[in-house]
Scaffold this motif. Structure first.
Motif, mmCIF file in Angstrom:
data_model
loop_
_atom_site.group_PDB
_atom_site.id
_atom_site.type_symbol
_atom_site.label_atom_id
_atom_site.label_comp_id
_atom_site.label_asym_id
_atom_site.label_seq_id
_atom_site.Cartn_x
_atom_site.Cartn_y
_atom_site.Cartn_z
ATOM 1 N N TRP A 36 9.054 53.844 -5.794
ATOM 2 C CA TRP A 36 9.230 52.922 -4.309
ATOM 3 C C TRP A 36 10.491 53.256 -3.746
ATOM 4 O O TRP A 36 11.786 53.164 -4.493
ATOM 5 N N ILE A 37 10.706 53.083 -2.547
ATOM 6 C CA ILE A 37 11.942 52.660 -1.829
ATOM 7 C C ILE A 37 11.686 51.283 -1.078
ATOM 8 O O ILE A 37 10.798 51.046 -0.382
ATOM 9 N N VAL A 38 12.784 50.388 -1.304
ATOM 10 C CA VAL A 38 12.515 48.950 -0.822
ATOM 11 C C VAL A 38 13.662 49.019 0.192
ATOM 12 O O VAL A 38 14.784 49.452 0.249
ATOM 13 N N ALA A 39 13.151 48.483 1.467
ATOM 14 C CA ALA A 39 13.946 48.557 2.712
ATOM 15 C C ALA A 39 13.748 46.813 3.121
ATOM 16 O O ALA A 39 12.802 46.251 2.514
ATOM 17 N N THR A 40 14.424 46.448 4.202
ATOM 18 C CA THR A 40 14.556 45.299 4.627
ATOM 19 C C THR A 40 14.336 45.548 6.065
ATOM 20 O O THR A 40 14.562 46.717 6.619
ATOM 21 N N ALA A 41 13.840 44.552 7.021
ATOM 22 C CA ALA A 41 13.696 44.873 8.244
ATOM 23 C C ALA A 41 14.235 43.951 9.306
ATOM 24 O O ALA A 41 14.059 42.695 9.279
ATOM 25 N N GLY A 42 14.950 44.401 10.184
ATOM 26 C CA GLY A 42 15.629 43.655 11.323
ATOM 27 C C GLY A 42 14.674 44.067 12.498
ATOM 28 O O GLY A 42 14.174 43.451 13.322
ATOM 29 N N SER A 62 15.810 33.434 11.031
ATOM 30 C CA SER A 62 16.244 33.719 9.515
ATOM 31 C C SER A 62 17.694 33.452 9.202
ATOM 32 O O SER A 62 18.575 33.730 10.105
ATOM 33 N N ARG A 63 17.919 32.948 8.021
ATOM 34 C CA ARG A 63 19.423 32.665 7.549
ATOM 35 C C ARG A 63 20.019 33.906 7.153
ATOM 36 O O ARG A 63 21.383 33.939 7.141
ATOM 37 N N ILE A 64 19.249 34.997 6.951
ATOM 38 C CA ILE A 64 19.836 36.026 6.409
ATOM 39 C C ILE A 64 20.326 37.183 7.646
ATOM 40 O O ILE A 64 19.328 37.603 8.002
ATOM 41 N N GLU A 65 21.289 37.487 7.733
ATOM 42 C CA GLU A 65 21.717 37.944 8.942
ATOM 43 C C GLU A 65 21.235 39.497 8.927
ATOM 44 O O GLU A 65 21.375 40.277 7.950
ATOM 45 N N GLY A 66 20.908 39.798 9.872
ATOM 46 C CA GLY A 66 20.523 41.564 10.157
ATOM 47 C C GLY A 66 18.954 41.694 9.811
ATOM 48 O O GLY A 66 18.533 42.881 10.197
ATOM 49 N N ILE A 67 18.403 40.765 9.123
ATOM 50 C CA ILE A 67 17.051 40.918 8.873
ATOM 51 C C ILE A 67 16.096 39.827 9.283
ATOM 52 O O ILE A 67 16.671 38.636 9.309
ATOM 53 N N GLY A 68 14.983 39.907 9.379
ATOM 54 C CA GLY A 68 14.180 38.585 9.539
ATOM 55 C C GLY A 68 13.989 38.342 11.026
ATOM 56 O O GLY A 68 14.992 38.115 11.494
ATOM 57 N N ARG A 69 12.723 38.271 11.671
ATOM 58 C CA ARG A 69 12.716 38.132 13.098
ATOM 59 C C ARG A 69 11.613 37.100 13.319
ATOM 60 O O ARG A 69 10.694 36.811 12.429
ATOM 61 N N GLN A 70 11.943 36.260 14.452
ATOM 62 C CA GLN A 70 10.829 35.174 14.853
ATOM 63 C C GLN A 70 9.493 35.673 15.476
ATOM 64 O O GLN A 70 8.485 35.057 15.484
ATOM 65 N N ARG A 71 9.774 37.105 15.674
ATOM 66 C CA ARG A 71 8.746 37.663 16.347
ATOM 67 C C ARG A 71 8.393 39.163 15.585
ATOM 68 O O ARG A 71 9.349 39.473 15.179
#
Length: 368
Positions: free
Chosen positions: A197-203, A251-260
């Motif tokens: 697996w490669i694990v990424a996060t999304a902004g 999101s409280r985690i800067e750079g990732i997580g969006r409201q849309r």
């Protein structure tokens, strides 16, 4: 003269502009050529597990984050599409690492840069953007940053970069030393050169799209997992197959997580998603610092927690292999946030239970 013999010749060729674009593109290529590739750092796991975990350390870019790759690609994309022109500003809706990196590349090619952001943005972030030569345009309502950025571009004759739309298409996913190609090149001599697996996060979603496309293009069996923080629309949208999901708070985690769900987040290419509690992300970066001496932001912690879950599943199934996650940026940018007991208390975040779970995990338990 008959209508069939009539011709119309319209010549919009601008030699001066073409020469300027050539110099700008060459300058960005030269910057990449003199920049070393980022490290693939091994995270220590018990040897008897037979599993290797790596972090692709994107904090070593000149602007200190994964967004350096994105900004480079967006500038090349804008230049080659004829959107970025000499003397005209580049404008972005961002208060974070993307704005810092775009300000860097704007100064490199000699154009003004304006970052549109909420008035609540920390002075530390504003200072980082201004240090790279950018200007910050503050708005009262964070939901208006997209519209304000577009309007500023129209008023100034500039270019609205719009990272959230163009992130997934600006990067050459077939290769050209994108992040996926770099990971596989660095794994070539490891005992498990093709990770499970490669694990990424999304902004924006651009990184997960690039990795997934490269895997498909090169015929890999590696899975793509996206770890998502609290209050993000990405996870419920992927789970329910509903790209229209919206969340009430950000999101409280800067750079990732969006409201849309941003246009660059491609739901169909993601194999798995893990929703990670914010307190677990903070516990993960504290553990990372303890075992490697490296401080990272909580976006890294979000991905690392998901990577540990996958490692635990492989271990419990008696399987061996490797897993790769991303070290997105340095924790030095967040000393007054994720590393601050006062900030954590104000946000109601208690990483202690998750730190205890990590201890039990390394003693053989799962993270569920």
């Amino acid at each position: 003269m008959s209508e069939s013999r009539m011709t119309v010749d319209i010549n919009r060729y601008d030699r001066v502009h073409r020469m300027w674009v050539a110099r700008a593109v060459n300058g960005i290529k030269a910057e990449a050529n003199r920049s070393a590739d980022t490290h693939l750092v091994a995270v220590p796991l018990p040897r008897e597990w037979g599993i290797d975990l790596y972090l692709k350390d994107e904090s070593t870019h000149p602007t200190g984050s994964l967004k350096h790759r994105l900004a480079r690609s967006l500038f090349l994309y804008g230049l080659c599409n004829g959107w970025i022109r000499e003397g005209a500003p580049v404008i972005e809706a961002s208060s974070g690492s993307t704005a810092v990196s775009e300000a860097y590349f704007a100064r490199l090619i000699g154009v003004p840069f304006i970052a549109v952001m909420a008035e609540s943005t920390s002075r530390q972030k504003i200072a980082l953007i201004e240090r790279e030569g950018g200007r910050c345009h503050l708005v009262a309502d964070p939901s208006e940053v997209y519209d304000v950025a577009q309007r500023l571009a129209e008023e100034t004759g500039g270019h609205y970069m719009d990272q959230f739309t163009f992130a997934e298409r600006a990067t050459d996913w077939r290769g050209n030393n994108n992040i996926a190609e770099s990971i596989f090149a660095q794994l070539a001599l490891e005992r498990y050169p093709e990770p499970e697996w490669i694990v990424a996060t999304a902004g924006t979603g651009g990184t997960s799209a690039t990795i997934a496309r490269y895997l498909a293009y090169t015929g890999r069996r590696t899975g793509v997992c996206v770890a998502d923080p609290e209050n993000s629309a990405f996870f419920p949208a992927w789970r329910d197959g509903d790209p229209g999901v919206r969340t009430v708070v950000g999101s409280r985690i800067e750079g990732i997580g969006r409201q849309r769900v941003e246009p660059s987040f491609l739901l169909a290419v993601v194999d798995r998603m893990v929703s990670v509690p914010d307190a677990a992300a903070v516990a993960a970066i504290a553990h990372l610092e303890a075992v490697t001496g490296r401080r990272a932001g909580a976006s890294t912690g979000t991905g690392l927690w998901a990577a540990y879950r996958i490692v635990g599943e492989l271990r419990d199934a008696g399987r061996t292999g490797s897993v790769v996650a991303l070290l997105c940026d340095s924790g030095d940018r967040y000393v007054d946030k994720y590393y601050s007991a006062d900030w954590l208390a104000d946000e109601g975040l208690d990483p202690a239970p998750y730190a205890a779970r990590l201890e039990r995990f390394f003693a053989g338990d799962g993270l569920e």
